[in-house]
Scaffold this active site. Structure first.
Site, PDB file in Angstrom:
ATOM      1  CG  HIS A  56      -2.011  -1.101   1.240  1.00  0.00           C
ATOM      2  ND1 HIS A  56      -1.773  -2.366   1.892  1.00  0.00           N
ATOM      3  CD2 HIS A  56      -3.108  -1.358   0.372  1.00  0.00           C
ATOM      4  CE1 HIS A  56      -2.696  -3.165   1.659  1.00  0.00           C
ATOM      5  NE2 HIS A  56      -3.695  -2.633   0.843  1.00  0.00           N
ATOM      6  CG  HIS A  60      -1.542   0.042  -4.240  1.00  0.00           C
ATOM      7  ND1 HIS A  60      -2.429  -1.082  -4.747  1.00  0.00           N
ATOM      8  CD2 HIS A  60      -2.774   0.347  -3.315  1.00  0.00           C
ATOM      9  CE1 HIS A  60      -3.463  -1.241  -4.510  1.00  0.00           C
ATOM     10  NE2 HIS A  60      -3.640  -0.344  -3.478  1.00  0.00           N
ATOM     11  CG  HIS A  98      -6.926   3.732  -2.967  1.00  0.00           C
ATOM     12  ND1 HIS A  98      -5.808   4.063  -3.692  1.00  0.00           N
ATOM     13  CD2 HIS A  98      -6.690   2.438  -2.460  1.00  0.00           C
ATOM     14  CE1 HIS A  98      -5.007   2.900  -3.847  1.00  0.00           C
ATOM     15  NE2 HIS A  98      -5.595   1.878  -3.036  1.00  0.00           N
ATOM     16  CG  ASP A  99      -4.315   1.823   0.209  1.00  0.00           C
ATOM     17  OD1 ASP A  99      -5.335   1.638   0.947  1.00  0.00           O
ATOM     18  OD2 ASP A  99      -4.062   0.872  -0.595  1.00  0.00           O
TER      19      ASP A  99
END
Length: 179
Positions: A56, A60, A98-99
């Site tokens: 993550h 990614h 998102h991460d």
């Protein structure tokens, strides 16, 4: 030396693909997006990905953004007017965020260890709530807020979409969301 290249490649790929995809989606011509602040925001988000986290990380995030781009373009959502520029921007920014700040641990670990994150988010989508919350903390900082020209209502739509997209990455909700 390999580790150095991995770290540099991750940072470069994130920034390059983010700007490239926004240009390909013609988001660079949307008047409400502050083009001077957007690169600063993306750089800040990129720096928030931990290079020590094996999966993550910024590479990614760039990969997720690339897949979102393929879905947006190959699915022809924009071609038929199914998505507005604001919707598209929400997908792109959610993809890169998102991460954000992922610590390499999963939600179950946080819940079982009763970590600060688990406590803050009441054991519900701990990491995903953290990612979206931290991302909006950055957006709310005037140095990084590339959305200053959007109306309050449009910002609320953007925020709602981005929250929904990032929370949907919680695999515990995946089956429920799909059905």
């Amino acid at each position: 030396m390999h580790n150095l290249f991995a770290k540099l490649g991750s940072k470069c790929a994130f920034s390059v693909i983010s700007i490239h995809i926004m240009n390909k989606l013609k988001l660079d011509s949307v008047d409400q997006i502050n083009g001077e602040i957007l690169p600063r925001f993306l750089e800040r988000i990129g720096k928030g990905y931990n290079t020590e986290v094996q999966y993550h990380n910024a590479m990614h995030a760039a990969d997720v953004l690339q897949m979102a781009y393929l879905i947006l373009t190959q699915g022809e959502f924009r071609k038929f007017g199914a998505l507005t520029d604001l919707d598209t921007l929400s997908v792109v920014v959610a993809s890169v965020c998102h991460d954000y700040g992922h610590d390499g641990l999963n939600n179950a670990y946080h819940v079982n260890a009763i970590t600060e994150r688990a406590i803050r988010y009441s054991d519900v989508a701990v990491q995903e709530n953290y990612h979206v919350s931290e991302s909006f903390a950055i957006i709310n900082d005037t140095k990084y807020n590339f959305l200053t020209e959007y109306s309050r209502d449009d910002f609320k739509v953007f925020r709602k979409r981005m929250i929904g997209i990032i929370l949907a990455t919680d695999m515990a909700r995946h089956v429920t969301d799909l059905s």
